[in-house]
Write a protein that holds these residues in place. Structure first.
Motif, PDB file in Angstrom:
ATOM      1  N   ALA A 188       0.834  -1.207   0.000  1.00 13.80           N
ATOM      2  CA  ALA A 188       0.000   0.000   0.000  1.00 13.80           C
ATOM      3  C   ALA A 188       0.867   1.254   0.000  1.00 13.80           C
ATOM      4  O   ALA A 188       0.593   2.215  -0.736  1.00 13.80           O
ATOM      5  CB  ALA A 188      -0.924  -0.014   1.215  1.00 13.80           C
ATOM      6  N   GLU A 225      -8.834  -4.408   6.612  1.00 10.38           N
ATOM      7  CA  GLU A 225      -8.874  -3.614   5.380  1.00 10.38           C
ATOM      8  C   GLU A 225      -7.702  -2.640   5.382  1.00 10.38           C
ATOM      9  O   GLU A 225      -7.540  -1.864   6.330  1.00 10.38           O
ATOM     10  CB  GLU A 225     -10.188  -2.833   5.258  1.00 10.38           C
ATOM     11  CG  GLU A 225     -11.403  -3.696   4.993  1.00 10.38           C
ATOM     12  CD  GLU A 225     -12.655  -2.852   4.750  1.00 10.38           C
ATOM     13  OE1 GLU A 225     -12.514  -1.599   4.664  1.00 10.38           O
ATOM     14  OE2 GLU A 225     -13.749  -3.428   4.660  1.00 10.38           O
ATOM     15  N   SER A 240      -6.168   0.290   2.977  1.00 13.34           N
ATOM     16  CA  SER A 240      -6.503   1.086   1.794  1.00 13.34           C
ATOM     17  C   SER A 240      -5.475   2.174   1.556  1.00 13.34           C
ATOM     18  O   SER A 240      -4.847   2.685   2.484  1.00 13.34           O
ATOM     19  CB  SER A 240      -7.896   1.713   1.955  1.00 13.34           C
ATOM     20  OG  SER A 240      -7.925   2.566   3.090  1.00 13.34           O
ATOM     21  N   ASN A 241      -5.279   2.481   0.289  1.00 11.01           N
ATOM     22  CA  ASN A 241      -4.426   3.609  -0.096  1.00 11.01           C
ATOM     23  C   ASN A 241      -5.069   4.335  -1.266  1.00 11.01           C
ATOM     24  O   ASN A 241      -5.904   3.778  -1.984  1.00 11.01           O
ATOM     25  CB  ASN A 241      -3.020   3.128  -0.481  1.00 11.01           C
ATOM     26  CG  ASN A 241      -3.028   2.201  -1.684  1.00 11.01           C
ATOM     27  OD1 ASN A 241      -3.216   0.992  -1.520  1.00 11.01           O
ATOM     28  ND2 ASN A 241      -2.829   2.721  -2.877  1.00 11.01           N
ATOM     29  N   THR A 259      -5.825   3.976  -7.873  1.00  6.39           N
ATOM     30  CA  THR A 259      -6.483   2.761  -8.351  1.00  6.39           C
ATOM     31  C   THR A 259      -5.506   1.893  -9.138  1.00  6.39           C
ATOM     32  O   THR A 259      -4.455   2.361  -9.587  1.00  6.39           O
ATOM     33  CB  THR A 259      -7.680   3.105  -9.255  1.00  6.39           C
ATOM     34  OG1 THR A 259      -7.220   3.921 -10.347  1.00  6.39           O
ATOM     35  CG2 THR A 259      -8.740   3.865  -8.478  1.00  6.39           C
ATOM     36  N   ASN A 281     -14.839  -0.111  -4.763  1.00  6.33           N
ATOM     37  CA  ASN A 281     -15.247   1.160  -4.163  1.00  6.33           C
ATOM     38  C   ASN A 281     -15.282   2.230  -5.247  1.00  6.33           C
ATOM     39  O   ASN A 281     -14.725   2.072  -6.323  1.00  6.33           O
ATOM     40  CB  ASN A 281     -14.302   1.556  -3.026  1.00  6.33           C
ATOM     41  CG  ASN A 281     -12.920   1.934  -3.508  1.00  6.33           C
ATOM     42  OD1 ASN A 281     -12.644   3.107  -3.752  1.00  6.33           O
ATOM     43  ND2 ASN A 281     -12.041   0.941  -3.686  1.00  6.33           N
ATOM     44  N   GLN A 328      -9.821   4.553  -4.623  1.00  4.06           N
ATOM     45  CA  GLN A 328      -8.927   3.942  -3.648  1.00  4.06           C
ATOM     46  C   GLN A 328      -8.684   2.479  -4.023  1.00  4.06           C
ATOM     47  O   GLN A 328      -9.486   1.863  -4.719  1.00  4.06           O
ATOM     48  CB  GLN A 328      -9.526   3.992  -2.238  1.00  4.06           C
ATOM     49  CG  GLN A 328      -9.566   5.369  -1.605  1.00  4.06           C
ATOM     50  CD  GLN A 328     -10.108   5.280  -0.184  1.00  4.06           C
ATOM     51  OE1 GLN A 328     -11.052   4.538   0.101  1.00  4.06           O
ATOM     52  NE2 GLN A 328      -9.517   6.047   0.722  1.00  4.06           N
ATOM     53  N   THR A 329      -7.571   1.972  -3.545  1.00  8.53           N
ATOM     54  CA  THR A 329      -7.306   0.531  -3.615  1.00  8.53           C
ATOM     55  C   THR A 329      -7.449  -0.027  -2.213  1.00  8.53           C
ATOM     56  O   THR A 329      -6.739   0.402  -1.286  1.00  8.53           O
ATOM     57  CB  THR A 329      -5.888   0.256  -4.149  1.00  8.53           C
ATOM     58  OG1 THR A 329      -5.786   0.767  -5.476  1.00  8.53           O
ATOM     59  CG2 THR A 329      -5.605  -1.239  -4.164  1.00  8.53           C
ATOM     60  N   ILE A 330      -8.383  -0.952  -2.027  1.00 10.46           N
ATOM     61  CA  ILE A 330      -8.640  -1.534  -0.701  1.00 10.46           C
ATOM     62  C   ILE A 330      -8.411  -3.043  -0.771  1.00 10.46           C
ATOM     63  O   ILE A 330      -9.103  -3.747  -1.511  1.00 10.46           O
ATOM     64  CB  ILE A 330     -10.078  -1.249  -0.204  1.00 10.46           C
ATOM     65  CG1 ILE A 330     -10.357   0.261  -0.195  1.00 10.46           C
ATOM     66  CG2 ILE A 330     -10.283  -1.854   1.183  1.00 10.46           C
ATOM     67  CD1 ILE A 330     -11.793   0.609   0.162  1.00 10.46           C
ATOM     68  N   TYR A 359      -8.734  -6.363   1.299  1.00  9.01           N
ATOM     69  CA  TYR A 359      -9.354  -6.868   2.532  1.00  9.01           C
ATOM     70  C   TYR A 359      -9.177  -8.377   2.625  1.00  9.01           C
ATOM     71  O   TYR A 359      -9.142  -9.083   1.617  1.00  9.01           O
ATOM     72  CB  TYR A 359     -10.830  -6.474   2.613  1.00  9.01           C
ATOM     73  CG  TYR A 359     -11.754  -7.260   1.723  1.00  9.01           C
ATOM     74  CD1 TYR A 359     -12.489  -8.356   2.204  1.00  9.01           C
ATOM     75  CD2 TYR A 359     -11.911  -6.908   0.386  1.00  9.01           C
ATOM     76  CE1 TYR A 359     -13.333  -9.068   1.378  1.00  9.01           C
ATOM     77  CE2 TYR A 359     -12.760  -7.627  -0.451  1.00  9.01           C
ATOM     78  CZ  TYR A 359     -13.466  -8.695   0.058  1.00  9.01           C
ATOM     79  OH  TYR A 359     -14.299  -9.409  -0.764  1.00  9.01           O
TER      80      TYR A 359
END
Length: 577
Positions: free
Chosen positions: A340, A364, A366-367, A370, A417, A421-423, A425
């Motif tokens: 991330a 999770e 996230s950063n 995309t 999302n 963002q890139t998440i 999980y």
């Protein structure tokens, strides 16, 4: 000359073929066509002499020509049509002979041969990616088989009138012919099985050699990298003493050496997984919130060099302590966090969320930014990566992470999302710890935090021993340096140190043998022994921990990891937490 007469038909169509599997398939089909054609002429000619019926002679000629046409089609590179003619000829004439000859042919052997040849030819259609043809052929075989049995019951078509003695002779000959053909087909599969077994052994040997090569190469690489990363950590701690341009240089040096350390670890982890030496979960009670905070702290140096902030959201309903595998979870957290940070834009936020749903813990990370949709679908496959500002990476971190998450019985994926963002999980089972958990609230050591402790440091590499001496002195530990384990026995016996820190691979007495001596010595066995080594294969770590090592620390040594292990092993009166 004899070879040309037989060899040319057998190898027809294989000229210029580079794919060995396709070449073998064509040779087998040609050979079967020749053998079956010759048997049809021989057996069919004999049956014609017995019956003098055109119902035998004409089909024999047609069937023989059908099998010869297979070789002709192969010679013209029309391989799919050749296989199809072979299959159709077998099916049609199997049904024809079973109806015309009736009791003079063994239906059971006929069907066994028919299904075997269909199975064999279906494999060829798979090679040529003709799946629809396989379905059509199998349907045709089933229908023809049903028609044979219905004709046996209702006699819709009247068979040839053959005397019982001739029937018996013909039945014996056809049974032998079918058994020979079945044996020929089975022999080709036995040959393939032997080739596959040999290939498996060869691949296993190659894999073992590759692992040994990686092990030795990365062990040699870790020693100089240890000096680079260690000095980068010292410079990072003192960067406030430098001017702004020098600070940036220090941060770049630390970031580059930290990434190099992760790449080495990931390559070795992937090599372990590829060789089939999987990790095994070892559950223990530990403080989950503290472990997450430590991983965030370790990744914050690299993040801070680019103005990235890492925040933690730990849900109130989650227990602080859980029962799980701390080491493997730490690997997962560090892999996803470092990924991330690597791909987040400068001056952005990385968020680590942790909460519970039913009996699962959900993580999770996230950063901002995309991932290319083409890459997103296979981001957890090995060697899949995208470019970043610092490095392109090996594309192994998330592949290893997926393997580790699945060991816990969980799943890892990208969470859709609409916030650019890139998440990432993932989940693991929630198992609240019932036993007491030792907590250590300080993740960054302070000067003299272990004031009064002593340590015998056994290391034959001068840069590594100098680094350890320096960092131990900053922690308030008085180090006593030894170049080999043999010399250290007398030093340990004389000084009775608080802790022993030893390299694993040294000339003479190695770290494993030293561990045995210390643990079996009446006066020394209570002293914790920390093994520091560039040999990062988990099997080595597990063996040493089982043998009584207090901890196993891999080179390049991260000072925070060293501090954490020392704070677990040193008496409480030393640890100024």
């Amino acid at each position: 000359m004899k070879f040309d007469i037989i060899g040319k038909p057998i190898f027809a169509g294989t000229e210029g073929m580079e794919n060995s599997a396709n070449r073998k398939s064509v040779i087998v089909i040609n050979s079967l066509a020749l053998v079956v054609g010759a048997m049809v002429i021989g057996v069919g000619g004999y049956f014609y002499l017995l019956t003098s019926s055109l119902l035998v002679l004409i089909p024999v000629i047609i069937e023989t020509l059908s099998f010869l046409s297979v070789i002709v089609l192969n010679s013209r590179k029309r391989f799919v049509e050749a296989n199809l003619v072979m299959l159709v000829a077998h099916c049609i004439f199997a049904v024809y002979w079973s109806i015309v000859l009736d009791a003079a042919i063994s239906t059971e052997l006929l069907l066994a041969f028919l299904f075997l040849i269909i199975f064999h030819l279906s494999g060829s259609f798979i090679v040529y990616k003709e799946k629809k043809t396989i379905i059509v052929c199998l349907t045709m075989v089933i229908l023809l088989t049903i028609s044979v049995h219905l004709n046996r019951v209702y006699h819709a078509i009247t068979p040839l009138s053959i005397s019982p003695s001739v029937q018996s002779t013909m039945r014996g000959i056809t049974s032998i012919a079918f058994l020979v053909l079945i044996a020929l087909i089975m022999s080709t599969y036995l040959g393939k099985i032997q080739v596959l077994l040999l290939s498996e052994r060869q691949l296993k040997e190659v894999s073992e050699r590759k692992s040994a090569f990686l092990r030795e190469t990365f062990h040699e690489l870790r020693t100089p990298l240890n000096a680079i990363f260690g000095n980068a950590q010292f410079l990072q701690q003192r960067k406030q003493n430098y001017e702004l341009p020098e600070r940036q240089e220090v941060e770049n040096l630390y970031a580059a050496s930290y990434i190099a350390r992760n790449i080495v670890n990931n390559v070795l982890d992937m090599s372990r997984i590829d060789s089939g030496k999987f990790y095994v979960l070892i559950k223990e009670p530990f403080n989950l919130k503290e472990t997450i905070a430590l991983c965030v702290a370790m990744n914050s140096y690299l993040a801070a060099s680019r103005g990235i902030i890492i925040n933690i959201e730990y849900a109130d309903e989650l227990p602080l302590a859980i029962n799980s595998d701390k080491l493997l979870l730490t690997k997962i957290f560090n892999n996803v966090l470092s990924n991330a940070v690597k791909f987040a834009p400068d001056n952005s936020l990385v968020l680590f969320k942790c909460y519970a749903i039913e009996e699962q813990i959900i993580f999770e990370i996230s950063n901002e930014g995309t991932i290319n949709p083409e890459v997103a679908g296979k981001i957890f496959d090995a060697f899949v990566t995208t470019r970043s500002q610092l490095s392109e990476g090996t594309g192994l971190g998330l592949a290893i992470t997926r393997h580790l998450v699945e060991l816990f019985g969980g799943k890892i994926a990208l969470k859709p999302n609409d916030n650019d963002q890139t998440i990432v999980y993932f989940n693991i089972p929630l198992e609240t710890a019932t036993d007491a958990v030792n907590t250590h609230h300080a993740f960054q050591y302070r000067k003299n935090c272990f004031y009064g402790a002593t340590a015998v440091v056994i290391e034959d590499d001068l840069p590594s021993s100098t680094l350890l001496k320096k960092v131990l002195e900053e922690m308030g530990i008085q180090p006593i340096l030894c170049k080999d384990a043999q010399e250290s026995i007398a030093v340990i016996s004389e000084n009775k140190p608080t802790v022993i820190i030893s390299d694993l691979n040294m000339p003479g007495l190695n770290g494993r043998e030293l561990l045995g001596i210390v643990n079996n010595h009446k006066e020394l066995k209570g002293i914790p022994v920390l093994i520091v080594s560039g040999d990062a294969f988990s099997t080595v770590r597990e063996e040493l921990l089982e043998a009584g090592a207090a901890a196993f620390i891999t080179k390049p040594v991260h000072f925070k990891e060293l501090y954490q292990e020392l704070s677990r092993q040193l008496p409480l009166r030393y640890a100024a937490v």
